[in-house]
Write an enzyme that holds these catalytic residues in place. Structure first.
Site, PDB file in Angstrom:
ATOM      1  N   TRP A  14       0.811  -1.224   0.000  1.00 40.75           N
ATOM      2  CA  TRP A  14       0.000   0.000   0.000  1.00 40.75           C
ATOM      3  C   TRP A  14       0.845   1.274   0.000  1.00 40.75           C
ATOM      4  O   TRP A  14       0.329   2.359  -0.186  1.00 40.75           O
ATOM      5  CB  TRP A  14      -0.924   0.004   1.217  1.00 40.75           C
ATOM      6  CG  TRP A  14      -2.026  -1.008   1.160  1.00 40.75           C
ATOM      7  CD1 TRP A  14      -2.225  -1.990   0.227  1.00 40.75           C
ATOM      8  CD2 TRP A  14      -3.108  -1.136   2.095  1.00 40.75           C
ATOM      9  NE1 TRP A  14      -3.359  -2.712   0.521  1.00 40.75           N
ATOM     10  CE2 TRP A  14      -3.914  -2.211   1.664  1.00 40.75           C
ATOM     11  CE3 TRP A  14      -3.472  -0.442   3.262  1.00 40.75           C
ATOM     12  CZ2 TRP A  14      -5.067  -2.609   2.350  1.00 40.75           C
ATOM     13  CZ3 TRP A  14      -4.613  -0.848   3.945  1.00 40.75           C
ATOM     14  CH2 TRP A  14      -5.392  -1.917   3.490  1.00 40.75           C
ATOM     15  N   HIS A  98      12.764  -2.434  -0.467  1.00 37.69           N
ATOM     16  CA  HIS A  98      12.012  -1.858  -1.591  1.00 37.69           C
ATOM     17  C   HIS A  98      12.838  -0.728  -2.211  1.00 37.69           C
ATOM     18  O   HIS A  98      13.519   0.014  -1.509  1.00 37.69           O
ATOM     19  CB  HIS A  98      10.656  -1.332  -1.110  1.00 37.69           C
ATOM     20  CG  HIS A  98       9.746  -1.007  -2.245  1.00 37.69           C
ATOM     21  ND1 HIS A  98       9.864   0.156  -2.965  1.00 37.69           N
ATOM     22  CD2 HIS A  98       8.745  -1.714  -2.830  1.00 37.69           C
ATOM     23  CE1 HIS A  98       8.955   0.151  -3.937  1.00 37.69           C
ATOM     24  NE2 HIS A  98       8.269  -0.966  -3.879  1.00 37.69           N
ATOM     25  N   GLU A 170      11.652  -6.323  -8.881  1.00 35.86           N
ATOM     26  CA  GLU A 170      10.949  -5.091  -9.230  1.00 35.86           C
ATOM     27  C   GLU A 170      11.873  -4.149  -9.994  1.00 35.86           C
ATOM     28  O   GLU A 170      12.676  -3.422  -9.388  1.00 35.86           O
ATOM     29  CB  GLU A 170      10.479  -4.383  -7.945  1.00 35.86           C
ATOM     30  CG  GLU A 170       9.487  -5.172  -7.145  1.00 35.86           C
ATOM     31  CD  GLU A 170       8.549  -4.252  -6.372  1.00 35.86           C
ATOM     32  OE1 GLU A 170       7.352  -4.533  -6.396  1.00 35.86           O
ATOM     33  OE2 GLU A 170       8.990  -3.248  -5.792  1.00 35.86           O
ATOM     34  N   GLY A 176       5.216   2.090 -10.667  1.00 33.25           N
ATOM     35  CA  GLY A 176       4.346   3.266 -10.647  1.00 33.25           C
ATOM     36  C   GLY A 176       4.385   4.077 -11.929  1.00 33.25           C
ATOM     37  O   GLY A 176       3.898   5.203 -11.976  1.00 33.25           O
ATOM     38  N   SER A 216       3.976  -2.059 -11.931  1.00 35.51           N
ATOM     39  CA  SER A 216       2.822  -1.797 -12.789  1.00 35.51           C
ATOM     40  C   SER A 216       2.070  -3.069 -13.175  1.00 35.51           C
ATOM     41  O   SER A 216       1.501  -3.143 -14.266  1.00 35.51           O
ATOM     42  CB  SER A 216       3.226  -0.993 -14.027  1.00 35.51           C
ATOM     43  OG  SER A 216       3.734   0.271 -13.639  1.00 35.51           O
ATOM     44  N   GLY A 237       1.580  -2.535  -6.265  1.00 34.74           N
ATOM     45  CA  GLY A 237       1.442  -1.223  -5.643  1.00 34.74           C
ATOM     46  C   GLY A 237       0.070  -0.640  -5.934  1.00 34.74           C
ATOM     47  O   GLY A 237      -0.930  -0.993  -5.312  1.00 34.74           O
ATOM     48  N   GLY A 238       0.009   0.238  -6.924  1.00 29.07           N
ATOM     49  CA  GLY A 238      -1.216   0.973  -7.246  1.00 29.07           C
ATOM     50  C   GLY A 238      -2.475   0.115  -7.331  1.00 29.07           C
ATOM     51  O   GLY A 238      -3.515   0.456  -6.753  1.00 29.07           O
TER      52      GLY A 238
HETATM   53  O1  LIG Z   1       5.888  -2.810  -4.266  1.00 29.88           O
HETATM   54  C1  LIG Z   1       5.253  -2.615  -5.299  1.00 29.88           C
HETATM   55  C2  LIG Z   1       5.880  -2.051  -6.441  1.00 29.88           C
HETATM   56  O2  LIG Z   1       6.669  -0.959  -6.109  1.00 29.88           O
HETATM   57  C3  LIG Z   1       5.026  -1.867  -7.637  1.00 29.88           C
HETATM   58  O3  LIG Z   1       4.276  -0.695  -7.576  1.00 29.88           O
HETATM   59  P1  LIG Z   1       3.236  -0.405  -8.772  1.00 29.88           P
HETATM   60  O4  LIG Z   1       2.417  -1.648  -8.907  1.00 29.88           O
HETATM   61  O5  LIG Z   1       2.444   0.772  -8.319  1.00 29.88           O
HETATM   62  O6  LIG Z   1       4.053  -0.157  -9.983  1.00 29.88           O
END
Ligand SMILES: O=C[C@H](O)COP(=O)(O)O
Length: 255
Positions: A14, A98, A170, A176, A216, A237-238
């Site tokens: 989150w 992260h 990642e 993001g 993403s 994430g998002g």
């Molecule tokens: O921890 C999650 C990642 O940083 C991916 O973030 P995202 O899905 O918003 O690109």
């Protein structure tokens, strides 16, 4: 091991979103949508939301994780939270390393290793994040970099302790940004991570390792990414803040 024997793990990260009241609401919305999941489902929340998340997930199939922890048990570390504090609240997972922690808060491979040690000593399972920047990808050093991040992070971690570690690949350029790694790119680097585990430990440990992709991932691209032989789940994430989208990803991982 056949990929099908490794249960997929879908974890929401989150990041710095949601108050405790909003966390309860979001989990209440997610719960019915993922109750029949044939994969592990985790929500990693800000520290202040953990009590609310523990309460809201009670009796459900959703695990709760934190987004970081300090390596010391206690002491003069203003603003930090220890792994013991998290496990005392019933938290089961913690994200470590992260890229946002590495980029904005000066975390290094060495501090990532110390945090992993502390998390394991407190009984937490770890989601270790590794991944390259766009510049590093363009330099052609992705594989070496990710292997090195993995090796340093896992220094001093025994084969038995490795069972409590999930690794999330990642690529920083995909986080993001709406720019997802292709399924092939994601699979290639997840395979490099698995190969690194094989060299560090053994083939059985590598086979059993859960390697997620994050960057993403969304309701539309999840199925293709999750179908890859070396991709065992996602760190989201998002899309983890949108119940229907998160549930769609969980569904794609449950096939
Ligand atoms: O921890 C999650 C990642 O940083 C991916 O973030 P995202 O899905 O918003 O690109």
């Amino acid at each position: 091991m056949n990929k099908k024997l490794r249960k997929a793990v879908i974890a929401g990260n989150w990041k710095m979103n949601k108050t405790p009241a909003e966390a309860t609401k979001l989990i209440e919305e997610i719960k019915p949508l993922v109750k029949d999941a044939d994969c592990s489902v985790i929500v990693c929340t800000p520290y202040v939301d953990i009590a609310a998340a523990m309460e809201a997930t009670k009796g459900s199939n959703i695990g709760v994780g934190a987004e970081n922890c300090h390596w010391e048990k206690s002491g003069a570390f203003t603003g930090e939270v220890s792994a013991d504090m998290l496990s005392s609240m019933g938290v089961q997972y913690v994200i470590i390393g992260h890229s946002e922690r590495r980029t904005y808060f000066g975390e290094t491979d060495c501090t990532v290793n110390k945090r992993i040690r502390a998390a394991l000593d407190s009984g937490l399972a770890v989601i270790l994040c590794v991944g390259e920047s766009l510049e590093q990808r363009e330099q052609g050093i992705t594989d070496e970099l990710v292997a090195m991040q993995t090796k340093i992070a896992l220094g001093g971690v025994s084969k038995d302790e490795l069972k409590k570690i999930i690794i999330a690949y990642e690529p920083i350029w995909a986080i993001g940004t709406g720019k997802t790694a292709t399924a092939q790119q994601a699979n290639e680097v997840c395979a490099v991570i698995r190969e690194t585990i094989k060299k560090l430990y053994d083939a059985a440990s590598a086979d059993a390792m859960t390697v997620q992709y994050g960057g993403s991932m969304n309701a539309k691209n999840a199925a293709e990414l999750l179908d890859q032989p070396d991709v065992d789940g996602g760190l989201i994430g998002g899309a983890s803040l949108k119940p229907a989208d998160f549930a769609e990803i969980v569904k794609a991982a449950s096939r």
